[in-house]
Scaffold this active site. Sequence first.
Site, PDB file in Angstrom:
ATOM      1  N   ILE A 172       6.927   8.869  -1.498  1.00 31.95           N
ATOM      2  CA  ILE A 172       6.911   7.680  -0.555  1.00 31.95           C
ATOM      3  C   ILE A 172       7.688   8.322   0.922  1.00 31.95           C
ATOM      4  O   ILE A 172       8.732   8.902   0.778  1.00 31.95           O
ATOM      5  CB  ILE A 172       8.200   6.870  -1.158  1.00 31.95           C
ATOM      6  CG1 ILE A 172       7.764   6.323  -2.506  1.00 31.95           C
ATOM      7  CG2 ILE A 172       8.273   5.579  -0.172  1.00 31.95           C
ATOM      8  CD1 ILE A 172       6.137   5.601  -2.567  1.00 31.95           C
ATOM      9  N   THR A 173       6.875   8.350   1.749  1.00 33.16           N
ATOM     10  CA  THR A 173       7.082   8.857   3.290  1.00 33.16           C
ATOM     11  C   THR A 173       8.433   7.819   3.600  1.00 33.16           C
ATOM     12  O   THR A 173       8.531   6.806   3.331  1.00 33.16           O
ATOM     13  CB  THR A 173       6.264   8.977   4.131  1.00 33.16           C
ATOM     14  OG1 THR A 173       5.151   9.743   3.702  1.00 33.16           O
ATOM     15  CG2 THR A 173       6.575   9.218   5.598  1.00 33.16           C
ATOM     16  N   ALA A 251      -3.064   0.710   7.608  1.00 35.38           N
ATOM     17  CA  ALA A 251      -2.391   2.072   7.902  1.00 35.38           C
ATOM     18  C   ALA A 251      -3.531   3.110   8.010  1.00 35.38           C
ATOM     19  O   ALA A 251      -3.542   4.112   8.795  1.00 35.38           O
ATOM     20  CB  ALA A 251      -1.650   2.587   6.708  1.00 35.38           C
ATOM     21  N   ARG A 252      -4.685   3.015   7.131  1.00 33.67           N
ATOM     22  CA  ARG A 252      -5.898   3.857   7.215  1.00 33.67           C
ATOM     23  C   ARG A 252      -6.658   3.853   8.554  1.00 33.67           C
ATOM     24  O   ARG A 252      -6.836   4.819   9.072  1.00 33.67           O
ATOM     25  CB  ARG A 252      -6.947   3.437   6.205  1.00 33.67           C
ATOM     26  CG  ARG A 252      -6.448   3.600   4.818  1.00 33.67           C
ATOM     27  CD  ARG A 252      -7.345   2.782   3.659  1.00 33.67           C
ATOM     28  NE  ARG A 252      -6.781   2.699   2.490  1.00 33.67           N
ATOM     29  CZ  ARG A 252      -7.201   2.314   1.408  1.00 33.67           C
ATOM     30  NH1 ARG A 252      -7.876   1.051   1.527  1.00 33.67           N
ATOM     31  NH2 ARG A 252      -6.674   2.403   0.188  1.00 33.67           N
ATOM     32  N   GLU A 372      -3.472   7.207   1.331  1.00 31.24           N
ATOM     33  CA  GLU A 372      -4.191   5.871   1.843  1.00 31.24           C
ATOM     34  C   GLU A 372      -5.404   5.777   1.192  1.00 31.24           C
ATOM     35  O   GLU A 372      -6.420   5.459   2.050  1.00 31.24           O
ATOM     36  CB  GLU A 372      -3.987   5.907   3.099  1.00 31.24           C
ATOM     37  CG  GLU A 372      -2.917   6.029   4.040  1.00 31.24           C
ATOM     38  CD  GLU A 372      -1.679   5.275   3.502  1.00 31.24           C
ATOM     39  OE1 GLU A 372      -1.936   4.388   2.633  1.00 31.24           O
ATOM     40  OE2 GLU A 372      -0.600   5.490   4.016  1.00 31.24           O
TER      41      GLU A 372
END
Length: 393
Positions: A172-173, A251-252, A372
């Site tokens: 988890i960033t 996000a992708r 992702e």
Amino acid sequence: MSALPPFDPADPLGLDDLLDPEDLAVRDTVRSWAADRVLPHVADWYERGELPGLHELARELGAMGALGMSLTGYGCAGASAVQYGLACLELEAADSGIRSLVSVQGSLAMYAIHRFGSEEQKQHWLPRMASGEVIGCFGLTEPDHGSDPAGMRTHAKREGTDWVLNGRKMWITNGSVAGVAVVWARTDEGVRGFAVPTETEGFAAPEIKHKLSLRASVTSELVLDDVRLPAEAVLPEALGLRAPLNCLSHARYGIVWGSMGAARASFESALGYAKTREQFGRPIGGFQLTQAKLADMAVELHKGLLLAYHLGRRMDAGTLRPEQVSFGKLNNVREAIAICRTARTILGANGISLEYPVMRHAANLESVLTYEGTTEMHQLVLGKALTGLEAFR
């Protein structure tokens, strides 16, 4: 007949002609910030495996309007999808870790609250996240369930009017620096999303160390042991896996642009090196094999940028499909890695040194290739779209 414009090695297809002055201003502002605040330090951060001053960097990005950039209201910039893509391009040209910080903040955590949250949740979290005062993270991936989020084990149960969460999230960033975690969990009514204040009792986010990629980035595990939340913590409009998958698609899109930033930085490093490094009495850029490598890299780089621009215009028009995002992510990350590897061969032994950005970008892109949605998942998304046949299981 007017004279043709000169050939620009930095823009061989003339793609800047597709951008309006506001687009160019956004790009140049982010590029200037990255050149001043990231590039002089990022090799050292990468070598040390840390991102010092993250909160200060986040506040600067917030002041620049880069956090939740394409969202509207609540202190967000309301920029176009193309402008957000250009920002991702410039941030990842500096380092994938910086672009990941911005992507997770804006395209995952903020987007989830903006798209699926209550008005109270939006008012409470989004202005502070847009300014960089509060960092967010997005908890979907689990230790045993990455490409198959439907198998998640994290669960939430009702106890009176409260919810109690238990489970683990992985890779988890922003996890250990976040003030709010958007966590996805199984419930009796399906998958739900929760805005979890990270100071809540039972929540922990130990940082993951010993990474060989995305080293200038904070990556954590999320541990939820009887995390008790009030009813208002649930995202009311999110029910089922479509909600987190919708966030991932957003996000992708940023990765489609960002990966080309890493590729561009590596290509430019190789091009500059080829014009000055001499072997056998002349610059290596004067040899046919080197020129063939440079030409092939330039073709794939600028095809990827043209693809990113096209998808951005479709997103702005409201016509971008998830399969098209998979198309872009699959192609651009795969080609970006190939560009970095080819650039490394031009630099020879110097290519493995942190004095040059190439190996750092190549290693970072190995993570970008996976998160992702892996290459295989995007191939299957496109395979299903092309054939109408399900092949995931």
